[in-house]
Motif scaffolding. Structure first.
Motif, short mmCIF file in Angstrom:
data_model
loop_
_atom_site.label_atom_id
_atom_site.label_comp_id
_atom_site.label_asym_id
_atom_site.label_seq_id
_atom_site.Cartn_x
_atom_site.Cartn_y
_atom_site.Cartn_z
N THR A 97 16.60 -1.81 0.41
CA THR A 97 16.27 -0.68 -0.45
C THR A 97 14.83 -0.81 -0.94
O THR A 97 14.08 0.18 -1.01
CB THR A 97 17.23 -0.62 -1.65
N VAL A 98 14.42 -2.04 -1.27
CA VAL A 98 13.04 -2.30 -1.68
C VAL A 98 12.08 -2.01 -0.53
O VAL A 98 11.06 -1.34 -0.70
CB VAL A 98 12.88 -3.74 -2.18
N LEU A 99 12.39 -2.54 0.65
CA LEU A 99 11.52 -2.31 1.81
C LEU A 99 11.34 -0.82 2.08
O LEU A 99 10.22 -0.34 2.32
CB LEU A 99 12.10 -2.99 3.05
N LYS A 100 12.42 -0.07 2.04
CA LYS A 100 12.36 1.37 2.29
C LYS A 100 11.44 2.05 1.28
O LYS A 100 10.63 2.93 1.64
CB LYS A 100 13.76 1.97 2.22
N ALA A 101 11.55 1.65 0.01
CA ALA A 101 10.69 2.24 -1.02
C ALA A 101 9.23 1.93 -0.77
O ALA A 101 8.35 2.79 -0.99
CB ALA A 101 11.11 1.71 -2.40
N VAL A 102 8.93 0.74 -0.28
CA VAL A 102 7.55 0.36 0.02
C VAL A 102 7.00 1.21 1.15
O VAL A 102 5.89 1.76 1.06
CB VAL A 102 7.46 -1.14 0.37
N VAL A 103 7.75 1.32 2.25
CA VAL A 103 7.27 2.08 3.41
C VAL A 103 7.09 3.55 3.05
O VAL A 103 6.12 4.20 3.47
CB VAL A 103 8.22 1.90 4.60
N GLU A 104 7.99 4.09 2.25
CA GLU A 104 7.85 5.47 1.80
C GLU A 104 6.61 5.63 0.92
O GLU A 104 5.90 6.65 1.02
CB GLU A 104 9.10 5.90 1.05
N LYS A 105 6.32 4.66 0.09
CA LYS A 105 5.13 4.71 -0.75
C LYS A 105 3.86 4.70 0.09
O LYS A 105 2.88 5.38 -0.24
CB LYS A 105 5.14 3.51 -1.71
N LEU A 106 3.87 3.96 1.18
CA LEU A 106 2.68 3.87 2.03
C LEU A 106 2.44 5.16 2.81
O LEU A 106 1.33 5.39 3.30
CB LEU A 106 2.83 2.70 3.01
N GLY A 107 3.46 6.00 2.93
CA GLY A 107 3.29 7.30 3.59
C GLY A 107 2.81 7.15 5.02
O GLY A 107 3.40 6.41 5.81
N ASP A 108 1.72 7.83 5.35
CA ASP A 108 1.17 7.78 6.70
C ASP A 108 0.19 6.63 6.87
O ASP A 108 -0.44 6.49 7.92
CB ASP A 108 0.47 9.09 7.05
N GLY A 109 0.03 5.81 5.85
CA GLY A 109 -0.93 4.71 5.92
C GLY A 109 -0.41 3.54 6.72
O GLY A 109 0.71 3.53 7.23
N GLU A 110 -1.25 2.54 6.83
CA GLU A 110 -0.92 1.34 7.59
C GLU A 110 0.26 0.60 6.95
O GLU A 110 0.30 0.40 5.73
CB GLU A 110 -2.14 0.41 7.63
N VAL A 111 1.21 0.18 7.75
CA VAL A 111 2.31 -0.66 7.30
C VAL A 111 2.12 -2.03 7.93
O VAL A 111 2.32 -2.21 9.13
CB VAL A 111 3.69 -0.09 7.69
N SER A 112 1.70 -2.99 7.14
CA SER A 112 1.45 -4.34 7.61
C SER A 112 1.91 -5.31 6.54
O SER A 112 2.27 -4.90 5.42
CB SER A 112 -0.04 -4.55 7.88
N ALA A 113 1.93 -6.58 6.86
CA ALA A 113 2.29 -7.58 5.84
C ALA A 113 1.38 -7.44 4.62
O ALA A 113 1.83 -7.53 3.48
CB ALA A 113 2.20 -8.98 6.43
N HIS A 114 0.10 -7.19 4.87
CA HIS A 114 -0.86 -7.09 3.77
C HIS A 114 -0.57 -5.87 2.90
O HIS A 114 -0.53 -5.98 1.67
CB HIS A 114 -2.28 -7.00 4.33
N THR A 115 -0.35 -4.71 3.52
CA THR A 115 -0.15 -3.50 2.71
C THR A 115 1.21 -3.51 2.01
O THR A 115 1.33 -2.98 0.90
CB THR A 115 -0.28 -2.23 3.57
#
Length: 443
Positions: free
Chosen positions: A356-374
């Motif tokens: 649930t936490v991971l999903k919230a993070v990816v949704e927050k990043l939107g169309d931006g880069e999804v990486s360990a850093h972001t």
């Protein structure tokens, strides 16, 4: 998407000895010319150009790669439901179009309750360029978390069984781990039990248990628990049972309590306890979730079994609570009869919350880069994740860290009090109970 692995920067050309100005300038000019040519080629043949590793997440075309590890088929503690839940979660979100259109790719690894295997799982996560390790279990925190920390890969929602999960700067716990459970159980027993006997594994993890349980017991002016050591992978606990029963009945004026905290071997202990307790009818049992679950209560006789009346402390609401409805539906529809995935297992529940936490993070990043850093940056910058009431809102900003004793990454110090009534594990109190003060006194 994956993060770019950092390499040691080379010495700038201008500072290298023995080079004249011309020799420094020519390679640089050639490099710039090649770069310009490459960019021009990409401009005319976009479809044929690759993407720099670690930056493709912005396109939304590449999968979000994560890993979940846990021990399976070992002689000690096993948590096969955690990777099972992770796989079911991925099938669920991918059937709905992924997360922001990105496919979720879950890698799983058998940690085997072994430090070498744990380190190999971590190295595989590095090699596969996972953006996070999510909802996992390992008693070998240093072996598993150090390779992740070296690469900046976040560890989201570990089970909470080791200190490293609450000290590593790249760890993002979702519960209070073993410290909160044992401190909470001590509070729950402090006013209801006479002599208390803790039966726990003779391991490094087990060595911390008496301190934490006693801290909770002291809140009710209880003198503390007797400490009974046992083999983590024992096949019989008759001797420990007999000693525990004698100690629990040392005060004839008060009902004693025996606390088995042996993980998967708790049911083995209870086999001996059931046979020996006939002469000690006044003794009750108590446990933390993970050592006792509804499936174990059912298998041992339900309301006529040895767990009837047991006190239990957990991190989350009882399994029958409606707040688990979404998770239960996902398990029914996407676990495909996988009997590893028990919705009452706190490991399965922790994995659900971690994803649930991971999903919230990816949704927050939107169309931006999804990486360990972001992913790590988003968590550090104050993202607040709600879990439908299964936990308090979760956030890992500096101001949100409880930082009790040697646990600087601790954010959630709430537990739930439960009890076995009529063979069912039910809430003893409806609200969460904070054990922050108890932990502060212990650590």
């Amino acid at each position: 998407m994956t993060g770019t692995r950092r390499t040691r920067p080379s010495l700038p050309v201008s500072t290298r000895p023995g080079r004249d100005t011309a020799s420094r300038t020519r390679p640089r000019a050639r490099s710039l010319a090649l770069s310009a040519g490459a960019l021009a080629a990409c401009a005319s043949l976009v479809a044929g150009c690759g993407v720099v590793p670690g930056t493709a997440g912005g396109s939304g075309d590449d999968p979000v790669v994560v890993m979940t590890w846990a021990p399976e088929k070992t002689d000690a503690n096993n948590e096969p439901g955690m990777p099972g839940m992770a796989e079911a979660y991925a099938r669920w979100v991918n059937s709905r179009g992924g997360i922001n259109g990105r496919e979720l790719k879950v890698l799983t690894c058998n940690e085997r309750n072994d430090s070498v295997a744990a380190a190999r799982c971590a190295q595989r996560a590095v090699d596969e360029q996972a953006v996070a390790v999510v909802g996992s279990y390992s008693q070998h925190g240093r072996a598993s978390l150090s390779p992740l920390a070296a690469e900046g890969i976040p560890y989201i929602g570990g089970y909470g069984v080791t200190d490293d999960e609450f000290t590593s700067p790249t760890s993002y716990p979702v519960n209070g781990g073993q410290p909160a459970l044992l401190a909470g159980l001590g509070e729950q027993l402090s006013r209801t039990c006479g002599p208390v006997v803790l039966v726990r594994p003779d391991t490094i993890v087990g060595d911390e248990m008496p301190v934490l349980l006693d801290a909770g017991l002291r809140t009710g002016k209880h003198p503390g628990a007797a400490d009974e050591l046992a083999a983590e992978d024992g096949t019989s606990y008759q001797d420990q049972t007999q000693r525990a029963l004698r100690r629990a009945t040392s005060d004839p004026g008060r009902k004693g309590c025996v606390v088995p905290s042996l993980g998967d071997r708790t049911d083995t202990f209870m086999d001996s306890f059931r046979r020996e307790r006939d002469g000690y009818p006044a003794v009750r049992t108590a446990a933390v979730l993970g050592s006792i679950e509804q499936s174990l209560i059912d298998a041992s006789g339900g309301k006529s079994g040895p767990y009837e009346g047991s006190y239990v402390t957990g991190w989350y609401p009882e399994a029958s609570d409606k707040r688990w409805n979404t998770m239960n539906k996902v398990i029914r529809e996407h676990a495909f009869g996988d009997n590893r995935v028990d919705p009452a297992d706190p490991g399965v529940q922790t994995t659900w919350i971690a994803y649930t936490v991971l999903k919230a993070v990816v949704e927050k990043l939107g169309d931006g880069e999804v990486s360990a850093h972001t992913v790590r940056q988003t968590l550090n910058n104050g993202l607040k994740v709600t879990t439908g009431g299964l936990t308090p809102p979760l956030s890992w900003r500096y101001d949100d860290l409880v930082a009790v004793g040697g646990y600087p990454r601790l954010i959630n110090v709430n537990v739930t009090f439960q009890v076995v009534r009529e063979g069912r594990l039910v809430a003893a109190r409806q609200e969460f109970v904070s054990v922050r003060k108890t932990l502060e006194s212990a650590l």
